[in-house]
Design an enzyme around this catalytic site. Structure first.
Site, short mmCIF file in Angstrom:
data_model
loop_
_atom_site.label_atom_id
_atom_site.label_comp_id
_atom_site.label_asym_id
_atom_site.label_seq_id
_atom_site.Cartn_x
_atom_site.Cartn_y
_atom_site.Cartn_z
N GLU A 556 3.63 -2.29 -2.21
CA GLU A 556 4.99 -2.26 -1.88
C GLU A 556 5.20 -3.47 -1.14
OE1 GLU A 556 8.34 0.62 0.05
OE2 GLU A 556 6.30 0.89 0.60
N GLY A 557 6.20 -4.47 -1.72
CA GLY A 557 6.80 -5.49 -0.86
C GLY A 557 8.43 -5.14 -0.68
N PHE A 559 10.83 -6.54 -2.19
CA PHE A 559 11.75 -6.27 -3.31
C PHE A 559 11.39 -5.25 -4.51
CE2 PHE A 559 12.78 -10.39 -1.60
CZ PHE A 559 14.13 -10.32 -1.48
N GLY A 560 10.10 -4.82 -4.12
CA GLY A 560 9.63 -3.94 -5.48
C GLY A 560 8.38 -3.17 -4.99
N GLU A 561 7.75 -2.42 -5.99
CA GLU A 561 6.53 -1.88 -5.90
C GLU A 561 5.69 -1.81 -6.83
OE1 GLU A 561 8.36 2.00 -3.20
OE2 GLU A 561 7.75 2.29 -5.32
N VAL A 562 4.33 -1.78 -6.72
CA VAL A 562 3.60 -1.95 -7.72
C VAL A 562 2.86 -0.41 -8.15
CG1 VAL A 562 1.46 -2.85 -8.81
CG2 VAL A 562 2.94 -4.09 -7.23
N ASP A 697 -0.77 -20.73 -4.45
CA ASP A 697 -1.20 -19.66 -3.44
C ASP A 697 -2.59 -19.12 -3.93
OD1 ASP A 697 -1.29 -18.08 -1.30
OD2 ASP A 697 0.23 -16.62 -2.33
N1 ADE Z 1 -2.20 -4.05 -7.42
C1 ADE Z 1 -1.25 -5.01 -7.96
N2 ADE Z 1 -1.55 -5.09 -9.17
C2 ADE Z 1 -2.60 -4.45 -9.43
C3 ADE Z 1 -3.46 -4.38 -10.76
N3 ADE Z 1 -3.02 -5.25 -11.77
N4 ADE Z 1 -4.35 -3.76 -10.57
C4 ADE Z 1 -5.10 -3.37 -9.63
N5 ADE Z 1 -4.19 -3.21 -8.28
C5 ADE Z 1 -2.96 -4.09 -8.37
#
Ligand code: ADE
Length: 842
Positions: A556-557, A559-562, A697
């Protein structure tokens, strides 16, 4: 104006104290300025080997001084020299008895005793406490020993040392310069230990003090405050080798000295003097609670047996919360006459640390002294020496110079302001370095035109950097081609065209906001308008979002989530032959980055731009974009799922493979795994470099691993709070991974493939330390930036990351090449890949 004052104070530093590096004059044994009468000995073998023959490179008498009889290990025979006045002694040279090849006696080792008054004798010891110095190996060659620490003395005794009964003879020269300060002792509270959690312990004692230590007070001696060694800005770092953190400073903690809030010191001089000033070299590392003193008040005593005069001289300093440099503070003493001074230094913060104190007095009595040649005695008069009436022309000259300098600086600032306006109107993207910011500081910056580069004022040398402009602008052109997430069409153009493209270099970008969106590191992304990105720019296919079934949150950041999702029907959707991750029936696990519905239009735009760039990257070591959901909100990008998460987390939870890890089932990696990881990252970066794509980065936190330990480079930037301490925030505006950044990226905002190579070196270092430590973990962010200045100056004072114990030497050499100051000296990713690949066992 503060800066200017500071400049004056700091400039005085150069003249204010004795400099051991230059105080190395022969004192007159060889050339006879030291008279025979001033050379005595505890004994002599014959008349012809008396002390008067102990002169270096001379062959009178029987060629040297030899003490009587055989020298025994327990003996304390000595040769004594009276230098005629107080002297700062820095070197001793010795020779044996050669006597035109008829002699063969010499001292293999010796000790040194010294006395300032001829009564009280002290033993010299080196900084680690060893009193014995190496002497000669034969009768003719002279051996020079630098005294670390140097000593202030008038009388010197050389005491030959032997392990076996033997005959010794010596010839000698002493080197140094006059001790004009006349200070013969200072008294102070004993220095203290600083034991902050998370930092090394700093021992701030006076370790070379040659007086007495009683009830936590030093008295009757001299020590580190008069050894000519000026402490560094970071008090933990030392100029001396093999000593402990804090060595160069004598320091005190405010609350440890009762409630008085000051440190009282007493200074005794060889005779009465008219004091013009006192210079105190003081640390000012305010980030660690250290500041120069806020004020000082000094009392005077005309004779030793007298009362302190009632009226003190008080002085308030200009405290400085902006520049953490250690500095000389000059305290005017108003020509007060005294033989002894007592000063109270008031704390401005929790700690106060001094590394040198020197005194200037106006009535130098001319000595009819045999010891120093006239050119040694005549000090060059500096602008900041005592304002003697005799120095009036010098003072006027100095004042005129200062005024001229001021006029030039004002002119430059005005010229630069004009230049900025003109250039800004023309095309502000063309300028690599904001000279106005450079010269006049942030006040000059236009809020719509925020540049993000760090230039510590003390490293600002426009002349030096201006000389570099041609070289820099070439690279700027190159990096404009690949700067940030440059579009592929840009990479195919000539450098000249590139400069006019839509992808300005980071340093020329209007930084609108700098937080990553959901993953991408947006400080690197130029501001584009929403209109400039359309669906047709995105080559990834639109996937029906209802077929993404949420499984868990990965990150989570702001501006959004993964999310980890199951993507139903994705294999069919992508079609035959598409390189898909492992599937489970007809669904596959994917990572879905999702922009918050309430994200700003800028964040939206950056998100789309990231998609556009990612959709065109195709390499086994770069994270692959599979599809997108951008026809409606929230915007999503779907990438491969990497089961083993990021490399930083992965390595930090493992140990190096050994029988122990094996026996105890501890998660481990082998050296060959580490090398394989390094090769994969170099391969991915080689691909990016071939597209002139600058990552900006690269770090283990931005590398992902799948279940087979394949590495794919991604970019999460600040999207994961987990690694926020890896980023430095410039006054709340930009976040920069300074510990991974090349000097030119930090100082000039210049990002190129060569600066990615620098970051690759740091990434290798992380890998071989198994990510157990942050790079430069002992340095604060501010110190890392200071260290960057040292990389720029390249005078051997920069601190490099150490060679990790796991790391083969050849690999560490490769890392060091990545951190070359000059860009052409850094390897290319192709070269790195070729160098690393052979190490991996197939
Ligand atoms: N965290 C963010 N992106 C990811 C990804 N593609 N696979 C596993 N963990 C993640």
């Amino acid at each position: 104006m503060h800066l200017f004052l500071l400049l004056i104070l700091q400039t005085t530093a150069a003249f204010g104290q004795i400099d051991p590096a230059h105080c190395r004059y022969a004192l007159g044994m060889e050339d006879g300025r030291i008279k025979d009468d001033d050379i005595t000995a505890s004994s002599q073998w014959y008349e012809t080997t008396g002390p008067q023959y102990a002169r270096l490179n001379r062959e009178e008498g029987d060629g040297a001084w030899c003490p009587e009889g055989q020298l025994e290990p327990s003996d304390s025979q000595y040769l004594q020299v009276d230098l005629g006045r107080l002297t700062f002694l820095t070197i001793v040279g010795t020779q044996g008895r050669y006597a035109r090849s008829s002699g063969n006696e010499f001292a293999r080792a010796y000790r040194l005793n010294y006395s300032r008054d001829g009564l009280l004798w002290k033993s010299w010891r080196n900084r680690l406490g060893n009193p014995v110095m190496e002497g000669n190996k034969n009768a003719y060659a002279s051996v020079i020993n630098d005294l670390h620490p140097p000593i202030v003395t008038r009388h010197v005794r050389l005491i030959p040392v032997t392990k076996l009964s033997t005959t010794v003879c010596m010839r000698v020269e002493l080197y140094g310069c006059p001790w004009d300060d006349g200070l013969i002792s200072y008294a102070a509270p004993e220095g203290q230990l600083m034991m902050p959690p998370g930092y090394p312990i700093a021992s701030l004692n006076d370790s070379t003090y040659d007086g007495t230590r009683e009830r936590r007070r030093l008295s009757g001696g001299l020590g580190q405050l008069t050894d000519g060694v000026i402490g560094l800005d970071d008090f933990l770092l030392t100029r001396q080798y093999h000593v402990w953190p804090g060595y160069d400073y004598l320091g005190w903690r405010n609350d440890s000295l009762g409630t008085q809030g000051f440190v009282e010191m007493e200074f005794v001089f060889d005779r009465q003097r008219n004091f013009t000033s006192m210079k105190v070299h003081s640390n000012n590392m305010f980030s660690r609670g250290v500041k120069i003193f806020s004020s000082v008040s000094c009392q005077f005593k005309p004779h030793l047996i007298a009362n302190w005069e009632a009226e003190p001289v008080a002085f308030k300093t200009v405290l400085d919360d902006r520049n953490p440099s250690a500095r000389y503070v000059t305290v005017p003493l108003n020509r007060r006459a005294a033989k002894s001074l007592r000063c109270r230094f008031y704390f401005a913060d929790v700690w106060m640390m001094f590394s040198e104190i020197s005194f200037q007095s106006g009535n130098e009595i001319k000595h009819n002294n045999h010891t120093f040649q006239s050119e040694q005695v005549n000090k060059t008069t500096s602008c900041f020496d005592s304002p003697d009436v005799s120095n009036t022309p010098v003072l006027i000259g100095c004042l005129v110079t200062i005024i001229l300098l001021l006029v030039i600086i004002i002119f430059l600032i005005l010229w630069c302001q004009y230049d900025c306006k003109v250039l800004e109107k023309k095309d502000r993207r063309y300028r690599l370095i904001d000279w106005c910011y450079f010269l006049s500081g942030p006040a000059n910056t236009d809020p719509h035109y925020e540049r993000v580069f760090l230039l510590d004022p003390q490293y600002q040398n426009p002349a030096v950097l201006r000389n570099k402009l041609p070289e820099l602008s070439q690279s700027a052109e190159a990096s404009a081609c690949g700067g940030g997430y440059a579009e592929p069409d840009v990479t195919q153009c000539t450098p000249h065209q590139c400069f006019h493209s839509n992808a300005p270099h980071y340093a020329e970008t209007d930084i609108v906001r700098l937080q990553g969106v959901t993953g991408s590191n947006m400080y690197a992304v130029p501001a584009l308008t929403v209109d400039s990105l359309t669906r047709k720019d995105i080559s990834a296919a639109e996937f029906p979002r209802q077929q993404l079934i949420f499984r868990e949150k990965l990150g989570e950041g702001q501006f959004g989530e993964v999310h980890l999702c199951e993507a139903e029907g994705l294999p069919e959707f992508l079609g035959e032959g598409s390189p898909l991750p492992d599937r489970d029936g007809h669904s596959v696990l994917v990572a879905v980055k999702q922009l918050r519905a309430d994200a700003t239009s800028q964040a939206r735009n950056d998100f789309l731009k990231e998609i556009k760039i990612m959709s065109r990257l195709n390499d086994p070591n770069i994270i692959r974009l599979l599809c997108v959901c951008v026809s409606s909100d929230p915007l999503c990008m779907v990438t491969e799922y990497m089961e083993n998460g990021d490399l930083n987390m992965f390595l930090s939870q493992r140990e190096i493979e050994s029988t122990l890890t094996y026996a105890n089932n501890i998660p481990s990696v082998s050296l060959s795994d580490l090398l394989h990881m390094s090769v994969q990252i170099s391969s991915g970066m080689k691909y990016l470099a071939s597209l002139n794509f600058v990552h900006r980065d690269l770090a283990t936190r931005n590398c992902l691993l799948d279940r087979r330990l394949t590495i794919k480079i991604a970019d999460f930037g600040m999207s994961r709070n987990l690694y926020s301490s890896d980023y430095y925030r410039i006054q709340g505006r930009a976040v920069l991974p300074i510990r991974w950044m090349a000097w030119e990226s930090i100082l000039l905002g210049k990002f190129t493939t060569a600066s990615d190579v620098w970051a690759f070196g740091v990434t290798l270092w992380e890998i071989f330390t198994l990510c157990k430590e942050q790079p430069y973990s002992l340095l604060s962010d501010e110190q890392v930036i200071e260290n960057t200045g040292e990389f720029f100056r390249n005078q051997g004072r920069q601190i490099f990351l150490y060679g990790p114990p796991l790391c083969p030497p050849s690999l560490f050499e490769l890392m060091m090449r990545c951190w070359s100051r000059d860009i052409p000296d850094r390897p290319t990713f192709e070269g790195l890949y070729q160098a690393l690949r052979p190490h991996v066992s197939q």
